[in-house]
Design an enzyme around this catalytic site. Sequence first.
Site, PDB file in Angstrom:
ATOM      1  N   HIS A   1      95.714 110.087-109.092  1.00 54.25           N
ATOM      2  CA  HIS A   1      95.504 108.761-109.666  1.00 54.25           C
ATOM      3  C   HIS A   1      94.221 108.088-109.193  1.00 54.25           C
ATOM      4  CE1 HIS A   1      96.747 105.683-112.316  1.00 54.25           C
ATOM      5  NE2 HIS A   1      98.043 105.952-112.275  1.00 54.25           N
TER       6      HIS A   1
ATOM      7  N   LYS B   1     111.979 102.229-123.443  1.00 53.74           N
ATOM      8  CA  LYS B   1     111.239 101.901-122.223  1.00 53.74           C
ATOM      9  C   LYS B   1     111.573 100.449-121.918  1.00 53.74           C
ATOM     10  CE  LYS B   1     106.447 101.359-120.536  1.00 53.74           C
ATOM     11  NZ  LYS B   1     105.027 101.729-120.753  1.00 53.74           N
TER      12      LYS B   1
ATOM     13  N   LYS C   1     109.834 111.617-116.170  1.00 52.14           N
ATOM     14  CA  LYS C   1     108.549 112.323-116.199  1.00 52.14           C
ATOM     15  C   LYS C   1     108.568 113.478-115.201  1.00 52.14           C
ATOM     16  CE  LYS C   1     105.716 108.511-117.833  1.00 52.14           C
ATOM     17  NZ  LYS C   1     104.462 107.742-117.721  1.00 52.14           N
TER      18      LYS C   1
ATOM     19  N   ASP D   1     102.709 109.758-112.426  1.00 54.57           N
ATOM     20  CA  ASP D   1     102.388 109.564-113.839  1.00 54.57           C
ATOM     21  C   ASP D   1     101.495 110.665-114.404  1.00 54.57           C
ATOM     22  OD1 ASP D   1     102.237 108.442-116.285  1.00 54.57           O
ATOM     23  OD2 ASP D   1     100.919 106.787-115.747  1.00 54.57           O
TER      24      ASP D   1
ATOM     25  N   ASN E   1     106.096 101.698-125.984  1.00 54.14           N
ATOM     26  CA  ASN E   1     105.731 100.278-125.916  1.00 54.14           C
ATOM     27  C   ASN E   1     105.994  99.756-127.317  1.00 54.14           C
ATOM     28  OD1 ASN E   1     104.934 100.241-123.209  1.00 54.14           O
ATOM     29  ND2 ASN E   1     102.938 101.087-123.752  1.00 54.14           N
TER      30      ASN E   1
ATOM     31  N   TRP F   1      98.195  99.870-109.126  1.00 52.62           N
ATOM     32  CA  TRP F   1      97.316 100.245-110.236  1.00 52.62           C
ATOM     33  C   TRP F   1      95.931 100.631-109.711  1.00 52.62           C
ATOM     34  CZ3 TRP F   1      98.655  96.001-114.464  1.00 52.62           C
ATOM     35  CH2 TRP F   1      99.859  96.385-115.098  1.00 52.62           C
TER      36      TRP F   1
ATOM     37  N   GLU G   1     106.310  98.267-116.861  1.00 50.94           N
ATOM     38  CA  GLU G   1     104.960  97.862-117.271  1.00 50.94           C
ATOM     39  C   GLU G   1     104.985  96.703-118.270  1.00 50.94           C
ATOM     40  OE1 GLU G   1     103.146 101.558-118.573  1.00 50.94           O
ATOM     41  OE2 GLU G   1     102.512 101.981-116.525  1.00 50.94           O
TER      42      GLU G   1
ATOM     43  N   ARG H   1     114.317 105.725-120.513  1.00 51.05           N
ATOM     44  CA  ARG H   1     113.257 106.262-119.649  1.00 51.05           C
ATOM     45  C   ARG H   1     113.388 105.758-118.215  1.00 51.05           C
ATOM     46  NH1 ARG H   1     107.927 105.146-120.975  1.00 51.05           N
ATOM     47  NH2 ARG H   1     107.096 107.242-120.701  1.00 51.05           N
TER      48      ARG H   1
ATOM     49  N   GLU I   1      98.493 105.073-128.581  1.00 49.10           N
ATOM     50  CA  GLU I   1      98.297 104.890-127.150  1.00 49.10           C
ATOM     51  C   GLU I   1      98.132 106.271-126.511  1.00 49.10           C
ATOM     52  OE1 GLU I   1     100.547 101.881-125.419  1.00 49.10           O
ATOM     53  OE2 GLU I   1     100.134 102.494-123.362  1.00 49.10           O
TER      54      GLU I   1
ATOM     55  N   GLU J   1      96.076 112.352-121.149  1.00 46.98           N
ATOM     56  CA  GLU J   1      95.631 111.069-120.616  1.00 46.98           C
ATOM     57  C   GLU J   1      94.862 111.229-119.315  1.00 46.98           C
ATOM     58  OE1 GLU J   1      98.872 108.356-119.959  1.00 46.98           O
ATOM     59  OE2 GLU J   1      97.615 106.915-118.866  1.00 46.98           O
TER      60      GLU J   1
HETATM   61  O1  GCW Z   1     100.957 106.939-118.304  1.00 48.47           O
HETATM   62  C1  GCW Z   1     101.241 105.598-118.461  1.00 48.47           C
HETATM   63  C2  GCW Z   1     100.292 105.196-119.520  1.00 48.47           C
HETATM   64  C3  GCW Z   1     100.809 104.140-120.442  1.00 48.47           C
HETATM   65  C4  GCW Z   1     102.202 104.533-120.905  1.00 48.47           C
HETATM   66  C5  GCW Z   1     103.108 104.649-119.688  1.00 48.47           C
HETATM   67  C6  GCW Z   1     104.500 105.111-120.043  1.00 48.47           C
HETATM   68  C7  GCW Z   1     103.257 104.199-123.008  1.00 48.47           C
HETATM   69  O2  GCW Z   1      99.090 104.798-118.935  1.00 48.47           O
HETATM   70  O3  GCW Z   1      99.916 104.051-121.524  1.00 48.47           O
HETATM   71  O4  GCW Z   1     102.726 103.646-121.841  1.00 48.47           O
HETATM   72  O5  GCW Z   1     102.588 105.592-118.809  1.00 48.47           O
HETATM   73  O6  GCW Z   1     104.754 106.289-119.917  1.00 48.47           O
HETATM   74  O7  GCW Z   1     105.307 104.297-120.433  1.00 48.47           O
END
Ligand code: GCW
Length: 739
Positions: free
Chosen positions: A555, A321, A394, A399, A244, A577, A325, A358, A201, A427
């Site tokens: 974003h 996690k 984070k 993100d 995930n 989103w 999501e 997380r 991922e 990403e």
């Molecule tokens: O940045 C987002 C990503 C997801 C990711 C999520 C996370 C692993 O788009 O792909 O999933 O964060 O950090 O959990």
Amino acid sequence: MVGFFRRIRLTASFCPISGLLVLIFTLIPFTSVTAQAGPGDGYDLWLDYQPVSDTALLLDYQQQLLRIQAPEGDGTPRVIREELQQGLSTMLGREPVFETRDASRAGLVVMPYEALPESLRKNIPAPEAGIETYRIHRVQKGKHRPLVVTAHGDSGLLYGTFHLLRLLQMHQPLARLDLSEAPRTDIRMLNHWDNLDRTIERGYSGFSIWNWQTLPDYIDPRYMDYARANASVGINGTALTSVNANALILTPHYLEKVKALADLFRPYGLKVYLTARFSAPMEIGGLSTADPLDPGVIAWWRQKADEIYAMVPDFGGFLVKANSEGQPGPQNYGRTHLDGANMLADAVAPHGGVIMWRAFVYSEHDPTDRAKQAYSEFVPYDGKFRDNVLLQVKNGPIDFQPREPFHPMFGAMEHTPLMMEFQITKEYLGFATHLVYLPKLFEETLQSDTYRKGKGSTVSKVVDGSLFGNRLTGMAGVSNIGTDYNWTGHLFGQADWYGFGRLAWDPDLSSETIAGEWLRCTFSNDPGVIAPLKAMMLESREAVVNYMNPLGLHHIFDTGHHYGPGPWVDNLSRPEWNPVYYHQADAEGIGFDRTATGSDALSQYAPEVARYFGNLETCPEEYLLWFHHLPWDYPLKNGRTLWDNLGMKYQQGVDQVREMILTWESLESQIPPERYRQVHMLLGIQLKEAQWWRDACMLYFQTFSGREFPPEMEPPQHTLEYYKSLKFPYAPGIRPRWN
Ligand code: GCW
């Protein structure tokens, strides 16, 4: 492969007969498996140990370093000897000799402090306490004046050895060396978002290097080289699987494979961690619930932890996690994050394990600004987590954007260890195709001042625990590693892995120092090469901000894959989103109002920080549209309107990439041809994509502003409709399915 194959080649030089045989074996992999291998291919990372070209320095090194006293035995001592042999023979052009009997002849002594002869120990200050600390000291007194690498534990000796080799790679003089190092954080780890089917991922450099199918019996030499590379920068942990998570990793079939990796990594000081899927007790345990307060569930996790520790006694713990999501979590059972984290913490506590829980949570049912939700969810639990829980946060509140202000949770939870999570994989920064030097971004977050205990309360001090005296500390980086020949796709992506490790070790290191180290170890010690490349790397982060998300925008990526611009996207099921949620452009202006008149996300920061960002006089222009919604004609510091400045910034980003290309081209004769061509082609893609970003975003925002583009901006190459029509169903890095 070099670590592995070079070792074989070295053996050859000791015995001509076996040497012949070995030669035959080494040719096979080089011609079949590694057809593209050759100088400059990048497999060796920053450990390619180029021969020392300066004659005086070479003589000095040869005199001092070719007779070595080093620890004997298997495990870490073996790794230390192998690394010294590999590094020194290649850099110094001669085989080192390991003295086993007469240590007083050794010019290089690598020994635990406690094992040093008294005659040496009395001249060397002890390393700081801890098994990872070390000291490198050139003895100045007495008859025997070796260079000594010493530590209290194996890991410290290994880190000290790598440090010494780095100093040689950087052509540093040895005569007066005296340095002492101690890591500032306890857990310095990579998070692999690798799936069991080997897709990754948000991975852009091939497939997962974990070959679950052939483990535990087939050991890919890459595993060792991976561990070496991590150890060389002080990374001491790796979470093998994606957050995930797939519960199967916790079944005996997979745990055998995990054990094989853990056994391989142990001598390199690298601990294995796994991601725990919260619903695992149901999916693989046959229970009817995963409620963290249910006695059956509690017992299941305890038994699972016991089972893992029986196989991997130094297992690090779980990364989780949950309720994020779509992932399962305690809230599915009316319980809280606190209940979930503490239940798992109790399961691993008897074995000394930790839980990294997380904080990346935001809910589709919560209409408040997404940037505020993690803070609201977790800060009330401060002081209530078990001692072996770290919250993994984070760097910014949304993100991993090209630029975000620091996450307001840093500094807001005095009694809870907060672990930093950076994303090394790009990403939102152009995938592995763009040259963007990330330590510059990491440094910006780490040096941000939370003001929680007055001026100077930097995020780095929250992370290293010194601000509040936290006992447990850590930093995680989402890996950018895959099966690509050079590991990271883009050669310069290696600098991000390297730099992450260095910053996890010392969160106050400067990104410039790190760039200098990496360049010297990867390219050359020639100042004529280093200076322009360093300038290019340091500038590259601002370039990507300018051509993607200038002035605090964020974003506005195309959805799902996050490849390229998609500021117009407004049709996704969850409001947060959709890019339109973040830029809020309308006929009046643009930007997300996070002041008291808007979402008031600013109130989650210390008052000094809130005032600084909240006041338009003091808010840096880089954060303007993150915190404020402003009219198109709002004048910026240069006297021009916001609209003009937006176009100028996008243009500047494009121009910066052009500069990077010129810099690279000016060094063509000094860079191995394969390496030169690869980076050159990628820079070409980066330029195209920077123009794409500029044109698509400015055309789209023009539909609101209704103004002409500023004269500084080159005219767009296509229409807005054209950019909107672009679709990339096979862009890499999207998970095959949401679990
Ligand atoms: O940045 C987002 C990503 C997801 C990711 C999520 C996370 C692993 O788009 O792909 O999933 O964060 O950090 O959990």
